[in-house]
Write a protein that holds these residues in place. Structure first.
Motif, mmCIF file in Angstrom:
data_model
loop_
_atom_site.group_PDB
_atom_site.id
_atom_site.type_symbol
_atom_site.label_atom_id
_atom_site.label_comp_id
_atom_site.label_asym_id
_atom_site.label_seq_id
_atom_site.Cartn_x
_atom_site.Cartn_y
_atom_site.Cartn_z
ATOM 1 N N ILE A 109 -45.995 20.606 33.849
ATOM 2 C CA ILE A 109 -45.474 20.203 35.003
ATOM 3 C C ILE A 109 -45.436 18.447 35.809
ATOM 4 O O ILE A 109 -44.264 17.966 36.299
ATOM 5 N N TYR A 110 -45.996 17.618 35.049
ATOM 6 C CA TYR A 110 -46.039 16.464 35.317
ATOM 7 C C TYR A 110 -44.174 15.912 34.698
ATOM 8 O O TYR A 110 -43.532 14.954 35.732
ATOM 9 N N ALA A 111 -43.748 16.243 33.882
ATOM 10 C CA ALA A 111 -42.869 16.375 33.285
ATOM 11 C C ALA A 111 -41.767 16.170 33.842
ATOM 12 O O ALA A 111 -40.439 15.477 34.512
ATOM 13 N N LEU A 112 -41.650 18.239 34.524
ATOM 14 C CA LEU A 112 -41.018 18.674 35.322
ATOM 15 C C LEU A 112 -40.885 17.612 36.810
ATOM 16 O O LEU A 112 -39.673 16.956 37.554
ATOM 17 N N LEU A 113 -42.062 17.687 37.396
ATOM 18 C CA LEU A 113 -41.841 16.535 38.586
ATOM 19 C C LEU A 113 -41.165 15.227 38.374
ATOM 20 O O LEU A 113 -40.704 14.572 39.315
ATOM 21 N N SER A 114 -41.450 14.553 37.554
ATOM 22 C CA SER A 114 -41.003 13.205 37.023
ATOM 23 C C SER A 114 -39.355 13.484 37.463
ATOM 24 O O SER A 114 -38.628 12.725 37.695
ATOM 25 N N ALA A 115 -38.996 14.349 36.058
ATOM 26 C CA ALA A 115 -37.474 14.223 36.351
ATOM 27 C C ALA A 115 -36.400 14.467 37.678
ATOM 28 O O ALA A 115 -35.845 13.915 38.354
ATOM 29 N N GLY A 116 -37.692 15.512 38.454
ATOM 30 C CA GLY A 116 -37.503 15.992 39.478
ATOM 31 C C GLY A 116 -36.930 14.781 40.730
ATOM 32 O O GLY A 116 -35.974 14.277 41.707
ATOM 33 N N PHE A 117 -38.213 14.010 41.150
ATOM 34 C CA PHE A 117 -38.687 12.484 41.722
ATOM 35 C C PHE A 117 -37.191 11.768 40.714
ATOM 36 O O PHE A 117 -36.896 11.633 41.818
ATOM 37 N N ALA A 118 -36.641 11.343 40.062
ATOM 38 C CA ALA A 118 -35.668 10.627 39.668
ATOM 39 C C ALA A 118 -34.277 11.650 39.872
ATOM 40 O O ALA A 118 -33.594 10.072 40.184
ATOM 41 N N ALA A 119 -34.826 12.579 40.018
ATOM 42 C CA ALA A 119 -33.031 13.137 40.243
ATOM 43 C C ALA A 119 -32.699 12.396 41.910
ATOM 44 O O ALA A 119 -31.928 12.149 42.035
ATOM 45 N N LEU A 120 -33.734 12.542 42.602
ATOM 46 C CA LEU A 120 -34.221 12.589 44.094
ATOM 47 C C LEU A 120 -33.584 10.772 44.581
ATOM 48 O O LEU A 120 -32.766 11.333 44.931
ATOM 49 N N THR A 121 -34.186 10.438 43.166
ATOM 50 C CA THR A 121 -33.927 8.546 44.108
ATOM 51 C C THR A 121 -32.540 8.876 43.450
ATOM 52 O O THR A 121 -32.373 7.801 44.084
ATOM 53 N N THR A 122 -31.877 9.305 42.685
ATOM 54 C CA THR A 122 -30.619 8.999 42.393
ATOM 55 C C THR A 122 -29.638 9.191 43.322
ATOM 56 O O THR A 122 -29.196 8.702 43.798
ATOM 57 N N ILE A 123 -30.220 10.203 44.268
ATOM 58 C CA ILE A 123 -29.052 11.254 45.218
ATOM 59 C C ILE A 123 -29.181 10.123 46.220
ATOM 60 O O ILE A 123 -28.553 10.234 47.033
ATOM 61 N N PHE A 124 -30.595 9.767 46.695
ATOM 62 C CA PHE A 124 -30.705 8.970 47.603
ATOM 63 C C PHE A 124 -29.827 7.747 47.864
ATOM 64 O O PHE A 124 -29.579 6.788 48.474
ATOM 65 N N ALA A 125 -29.964 7.456 47.128
ATOM 66 C CA ALA A 125 -29.275 5.862 45.944
ATOM 67 C C ALA A 125 -27.870 5.807 46.141
ATOM 68 O O ALA A 125 -27.477 4.927 47.050
ATOM 69 N N LYS A 126 -27.888 6.995 46.104
ATOM 70 C CA LYS A 126 -26.062 7.335 46.051
ATOM 71 C C LYS A 126 -25.264 7.193 47.760
ATOM 72 O O LYS A 126 -24.704 7.043 48.252
ATOM 73 N N ILE A 127 -26.625 8.423 48.788
ATOM 74 C CA ILE A 127 -26.018 8.225 50.021
ATOM 75 C C ILE A 127 -26.237 7.301 50.403
ATOM 76 O O ILE A 127 -25.865 6.623 51.526
ATOM 77 N N GLY A 128 -27.551 6.103 50.413
ATOM 78 C CA GLY A 128 -27.693 4.944 50.602
ATOM 79 C C GLY A 128 -26.257 3.955 50.471
ATOM 80 O O GLY A 128 -25.350 3.121 51.346
#
Length: 53
Positions: free
Chosen positions: A29-48
């Protein structure tokens, strides 16, 4: 779930004698959550960065 993930899960399950302990499930669960937040960080950085252009 990809074939590689299924094989890994099968190996982990067989090493535990056919039973998955709660610690193993918690780790997944922690590994999947970590991967999900890493993906969101990348998406938000690209938008920014696009807004700066």
């Amino acid at each position: 779930m990809s074939l590689n993930n299924k094989i890994t899960l099968l190996i982990l399950t067989s090493e535990l004698g056919g039973k998955m302990e709660s610690n193993t499930i918690t780790w997944w669960i922690y590994a999947l959550l970590s991967a999900g937040f890493a993906a969101l960080t990348t998406i938000f950085a690209k938008i920014g960065v696009e807004k700066l252009k």
